[in-house]
Design an enzyme around this catalytic site. Structure first.
Site, PDB file in Angstrom:
ATOM      1  N   GLY A  71       0.792  -1.220   0.000  1.00  0.00           N
ATOM      2  CA  GLY A  71       0.000   0.000   0.000  1.00  0.00           C
ATOM      3  C   GLY A  71       0.826   1.272   0.000  1.00  0.00           C
ATOM      4  CE  LYS A 101       6.749   0.684   5.722  1.00  0.00           C
ATOM      5  NZ  LYS A 101       7.097  -0.261   6.802  1.00  0.00           N
ATOM      6  CG  ASP A 112      -1.233   9.335   2.858  1.00  0.00           C
ATOM      7  OD1 ASP A 112      -0.561   8.316   3.108  1.00  0.00           O
ATOM      8  OD2 ASP A 112      -1.266  10.331   3.604  1.00  0.00           O
ATOM      9  N   GLY A 113      -0.419   6.359   0.894  1.00  0.00           N
ATOM     10  CA  GLY A 113       0.844   5.791   0.438  1.00  0.00           C
ATOM     11  C   GLY A 113       2.076   6.479   0.988  1.00  0.00           C
ATOM     12  CG  ASP A 150      -0.156  -8.612   6.050  1.00  0.00           C
ATOM     13  OD1 ASP A 150      -0.810  -9.157   6.945  1.00  0.00           O
ATOM     14  OD2 ASP A 150       0.103  -7.395   6.052  1.00  0.00           O
TER      15      ASP A 150
END
Length: 516
Positions: free
Chosen positions: A109, A129, A141-142, A277
């Site tokens: 994400g 990242k 919003d990443g 994950d």
């Protein structure tokens, strides 16, 4: 093109994007992507990138040319402001179990792979990242804030120098932009400085990659992906695409996971978010979110505010959670592997490796003679010590570091106490320890097992607060100290202190949220 970027291009290796299906058009639009393992996505540029921190040790390992830190084109690439035509950025697609519940499609994400390189016969995948939204950002919003980026940078490098399998951090770029976050999820969102970390690992493939393909019943793709991972990530094992190869693959994952967990317990590290994950197929410590380190020994400690009630990911539960996650991986692979004894044997191997590893680890922490240890469980002297440490809040790191000193005495151990009432109980334990060891304590082995320095939560928080005001001196000092965790340089004595009482409940010094 700059010398550094030319060097990067010379090392590019075949990408997962050439071997497995994905979406080849760049997009930031949140979407489900069935039948695809990756999605092209260009980083979102930032207004004022500045290289704030970098790891000289990792740069040397990667063979980066001298002067890389002054190469503006390279820094622009690390900030997402420049792309390499020969290495388009992409986000990985995977799923996962989060806090024990299946969450469906997740994916990168706010992480983007920008290069897959081979140098000195080692593979390195580079990820940014915090470089903006991806198709897997959902409502996010990443971006990433400076606070969490510093934590990831410092901890991944600290773990490496402690000898623990981990992803690494090459750089941290401040963006010059604000990112709004609600740190405690209490409705008080605020703007924070933004940052982007470039992290590096042989691979970022997770248990959740396999889980998502199995959940979607994409069995042909699951088998193709499994063979790809076996051939590339476990090439040294020369695994066949057959039942024996599958068994060796799963056994290797179980063994590496057990080794990682033993290391975590050895140094008092608590991951905080052991979702499937966040589990590396290579047994690497990955995704540094609300992690924490034990100050006083507390088997129930979790650093994650989201986990504060059930404490699923507390320190003492980490071995069991890793096992649960391996079972989730087994359930996914069982969709395409008929011999389920492969998974039973793998889990049994994890149990054996874990129990023996923990027993040996505590044996080493106490420097006990060989005949004082049992193969599968810690000696009674260890059990009684951990009970004592729990009852009286004895500092985990300070205690074992003091015990490791060649001339360790009972008085040496007192600085590790938070409660003076522990002295009598500690004296009784120390007498039993001396009687058991009979003067044959292996202090050298102890000093190689017990770190003198850990990246305590309050130290990191103090450095973060300074950095948010533009002063990175505290970060640089921690970066120096973490490179010698088993030594005791006098200049870092002030960093090897008990957590102050004011930090016991302060946000960032004790518990954190997943907000980053």
């Amino acid at each position: 093109m700059s010398d550094v970027l030319s060097y990067i291009e010379s090392l590019l290796s075949p990408s997962i994007t050439a071997a497995l299906p994905g979406a080849g058009h760049s997009s930031h639009q949140p979407q489900q992507t069935p039948g695809k393992l990756w999605h092209r996505c260009d980083p979102t540029p930032v207004v004022a990138p500045q290289l704030a921190i970098y790891s000289q040790a990792l740069a040397q390992e990667l063979g980066l040319p001298p002067g890389f830190a002054d190469d503006q084109a390279f820094i622009a690439w690390l900030a997402g402001n420049r792309s390499l035509e020969s290495s388009p950025a992409f986000a990985n697609c995977y799923g996962g179990h989060q806090f024990g519940h299946w969450a469906g499609q997740l994916g990168d994400g706010r992480a983007l792979t920008i290069a897959e390189l081979c140098h000195a016969q080692h593979r390195y995948e580079w990820q940014l990242k915090g470089a903006g939204p991806t198709p897997y950002s959902r409502q996010g919003d990443g971006r990433a804030v400076l606070r969490s980026s510093i934590r990831e940078f410092l901890c991944s490098e600290a773990m490496h120098h402690l000898g623990i399998p981990t992803t690494r951090a090459l750089s941290l770029v401040s963006t010059g932009e604000a990112v709004v976050r609600d740190v405690m999820y209490d409705g008080n969102a605020a703007a924070e400085p933004g940052a982007i970390v470039c992290r590096v690992a042989p691979s970022f493939i997770r248990f959740g990659h396999f889980e998502l393909l199995a959940a979607r019943q994409e069995h042909d793709l699951l088998k193709q992906f499994l063979h790809f991972v076996m051939d590339r990530e476990f090439a040294a094992l020369e695994l066949g695409h057959n039942e024996q190869g599958y068994a060796e693959f799963f056994a290797a994952v179980c063994q590496r996971t057990a080794q990682m967990i033993v290391h975590w317990q050895r140094v008092g590290f608590v991951h905080g978010v052991m979702n499937t994950d966040n589990m590396s197929i290579l047994g690497l410590t990955i995704d540094y979110g609300p992690y924490g380190w034990l100050d006083n020994y507390d088997p129930d400690f979790t650093p994650n505010t989201t986990d504060a009630q059930k404490r699923r990911y507390r320190f003492s539960q980490q071995p069991a959670i890793a096992r649960w996650n391996l079972i989730c991986l087994a359930n996914a692979l069982a969709a395409i592997i008929d011999d389920h004894d492969i998974f039973r044997d793998g889990i049994a191997l994890y149990d054996t490796q874990l129990s023996r590893g923990l027993a040996q680890m505590y044996h080493d922490k106490l420097g006990l003679p060989p005949d004082s240890n049992t193969a599968d469980s810690p000696a009674p002297i260890v059990t009684s010590l951990l009970q004592l440490m729990t009852q009286f809040e004895i500092d985990h790191t300070l205690f074992f570091a003091a015990l490791s000193a060649p001339e360790a005495t009972l008085q040496n151990l007192y600085p590790a106490l938070y409660d003076s009432n522990a002295k009598a109980a500690l004296a009784a334990w120390f007498a039993d320890y001396q009687q058991l060891s009979q003067g044959a304590v292996d202090h050298r082995r102890m000093q190689q097992t017990n770190p003198a320095f850990i990246l305590r939560n309050y130290l990191t928080q103090q450095a973060i607060e300074q950095a948010e005001q533009g002063n990175f001196a505290g970060v640089f000092e921690l970066m120096s100290a973490l490179q010698e965790p088993y030594a005791s340089p006098e200049k870092f004595a002030h960093l090897r202190q008990k957590r102050p009482e004011w930090a016991r409940h302060k946000v960032g010094c004790s518990m954190l949220s997943c907000s980053s």
